[in-house]
Enzyme design. Structure first.
Site, PDB file in Angstrom:
ATOM      1  N   TYR A  10     -32.184  43.144  60.310  1.00 16.34           N
ATOM      2  CA  TYR A  10     -32.713  42.028  60.191  1.00 16.34           C
ATOM      3  C   TYR A  10     -34.111  41.859  60.023  1.00 16.34           C
ATOM      4  O   TYR A  10     -34.984  41.174  59.062  1.00 16.34           O
ATOM      5  CB  TYR A  10     -32.021  40.957  61.099  1.00 16.34           C
ATOM      6  CG  TYR A  10     -32.604  39.290  60.675  1.00 16.34           C
ATOM      7  CD1 TYR A  10     -31.844  38.464  59.985  1.00 16.34           C
ATOM      8  CD2 TYR A  10     -33.860  38.893  61.195  1.00 16.34           C
ATOM      9  CE1 TYR A  10     -31.869  37.349  59.689  1.00 16.34           C
ATOM     10  CE2 TYR A  10     -33.980  37.600  61.198  1.00 16.34           C
ATOM     11  CZ  TYR A  10     -33.149  36.769  59.932  1.00 16.34           C
ATOM     12  OH  TYR A  10     -33.529  35.446  59.800  1.00 16.34           O
ATOM     13  N   HIS A  51     -36.786  41.215  56.675  1.00 18.14           N
ATOM     14  CA  HIS A  51     -37.739  40.258  56.366  1.00 18.14           C
ATOM     15  C   HIS A  51     -39.058  40.776  56.550  1.00 18.14           C
ATOM     16  O   HIS A  51     -40.076  40.079  55.878  1.00 18.14           O
ATOM     17  CB  HIS A  51     -37.419  39.244  57.815  1.00 18.14           C
ATOM     18  CG  HIS A  51     -36.405  38.129  57.549  1.00 18.14           C
ATOM     19  ND1 HIS A  51     -35.118  38.870  57.636  1.00 18.14           N
ATOM     20  CD2 HIS A  51     -36.410  37.134  57.058  1.00 18.14           C
ATOM     21  CE1 HIS A  51     -34.416  37.415  57.435  1.00 18.14           C
ATOM     22  NE2 HIS A  51     -35.302  36.581  56.846  1.00 18.14           N
ATOM     23  N   TYR A  84     -43.319  29.091  58.310  1.00 19.39           N
ATOM     24  CA  TYR A  84     -41.984  29.456  58.558  1.00 19.39           C
ATOM     25  C   TYR A  84     -42.054  30.435  59.555  1.00 19.39           C
ATOM     26  O   TYR A  84     -42.532  31.614  59.277  1.00 19.39           O
ATOM     27  CB  TYR A  84     -41.224  29.622  56.992  1.00 19.39           C
ATOM     28  CG  TYR A  84     -39.725  29.876  57.333  1.00 19.39           C
ATOM     29  CD1 TYR A  84     -38.768  29.761  58.360  1.00 19.39           C
ATOM     30  CD2 TYR A  84     -39.260  30.138  56.011  1.00 19.39           C
ATOM     31  CE1 TYR A  84     -37.530  29.874  58.094  1.00 19.39           C
ATOM     32  CE2 TYR A  84     -37.825  30.131  55.909  1.00 19.39           C
ATOM     33  CZ  TYR A  84     -36.919  29.922  57.153  1.00 19.39           C
ATOM     34  OH  TYR A  84     -35.664  30.231  56.880  1.00 19.39           O
ATOM     35  N   TRP A  97     -30.633  36.741  47.804  1.00 18.45           N
ATOM     36  CA  TRP A  97     -30.975  36.886  49.128  1.00 18.45           C
ATOM     37  C   TRP A  97     -29.830  36.660  50.069  1.00 18.45           C
ATOM     38  O   TRP A  97     -29.572  37.291  51.094  1.00 18.45           O
ATOM     39  CB  TRP A  97     -32.259  36.158  49.498  1.00 18.45           C
ATOM     40  CG  TRP A  97     -32.777  36.355  50.898  1.00 18.45           C
ATOM     41  CD1 TRP A  97     -32.334  35.543  52.076  1.00 18.45           C
ATOM     42  CD2 TRP A  97     -33.345  37.392  51.438  1.00 18.45           C
ATOM     43  NE1 TRP A  97     -32.996  36.007  53.085  1.00 18.45           N
ATOM     44  CE2 TRP A  97     -33.574  37.118  52.933  1.00 18.45           C
ATOM     45  CE3 TRP A  97     -34.237  38.565  50.611  1.00 18.45           C
ATOM     46  CZ2 TRP A  97     -34.303  38.007  53.427  1.00 18.45           C
ATOM     47  CZ3 TRP A  97     -34.880  39.287  51.719  1.00 18.45           C
ATOM     48  CH2 TRP A  97     -35.012  39.113  53.097  1.00 18.45           C
ATOM     49  N   TRP A  98     -28.968  35.599  49.811  1.00 23.71           N
ATOM     50  CA  TRP A  98     -28.129  35.513  50.697  1.00 23.71           C
ATOM     51  C   TRP A  98     -27.007  36.424  50.530  1.00 23.71           C
ATOM     52  O   TRP A  98     -26.555  36.778  51.681  1.00 23.71           O
ATOM     53  CB  TRP A  98     -27.332  33.927  50.206  1.00 23.71           C
ATOM     54  CG  TRP A  98     -28.159  33.030  50.628  1.00 23.71           C
ATOM     55  CD1 TRP A  98     -29.047  32.508  51.140  1.00 23.71           C
ATOM     56  CD2 TRP A  98     -27.960  31.609  49.957  1.00 23.71           C
ATOM     57  NE1 TRP A  98     -29.672  31.386  51.484  1.00 23.71           N
ATOM     58  CE2 TRP A  98     -28.967  30.652  50.717  1.00 23.71           C
ATOM     59  CE3 TRP A  98     -26.844  30.985  49.126  1.00 23.71           C
ATOM     60  CZ2 TRP A  98     -28.789  29.191  50.373  1.00 23.71           C
ATOM     61  CZ3 TRP A  98     -26.900  29.633  48.946  1.00 23.71           C
ATOM     62  CH2 TRP A  98     -27.698  28.742  49.594  1.00 23.71           C
TER      63      TRP A  98
END
Length: 104
Positions: free
Chosen positions: A18, A22, A41, A76-77
């Site tokens: 993860y 990112h 963010y 992306w999802w």
């Protein structure tokens, strides 16, 4: 400036992956987020529960609700679906978090 916070969940054994994904966020996705009015963010991890806590700010004239319609967001999802809890459309399961305290 509207702050938004929500919780997501990683599948076990995927913390490093993860973070890696990112750390190499696609430039076209970053542009889409900015264009939608998202800024400042951050995502935090509770290593014990594998819960991810996201906090972001939206501009007043944001278009964040349009993001799910963008091909880059859908890609992306799909890319992230194997390592986190997702809905049937591969969007991450997001649990809204109500604001309890703010210290400016």
């Amino acid at each position: 400036m509207t702050p938004i916070a929500f919780r997501m969940k990683l599948k076990p054994g995927n913390v490093a992956e993860y973070k890696r994904r990112h750390d190499t966020l696609w430039p076209d996705l970053a542009d889409a987020l900015r264009d939608a009015g998202i800024y400042d963010y951050s995502i935090f991890l509770d290593e014990e529960s594998l819960s991810l806590f996201a906090v972001l700010r939206l501009t007043q004239d944001n278009k964040a609700d349009d993001l799910p319609k963008l091909p880059v967001m859908r890609r992306w999802w799909d890319y992230m679906a194997d390592i986190m809890d997702v809905n049937p459309d591969n969007s991450p399961v997001q649990v809204p978090l109500p604001s309890m305290f703010y210290f400016p």
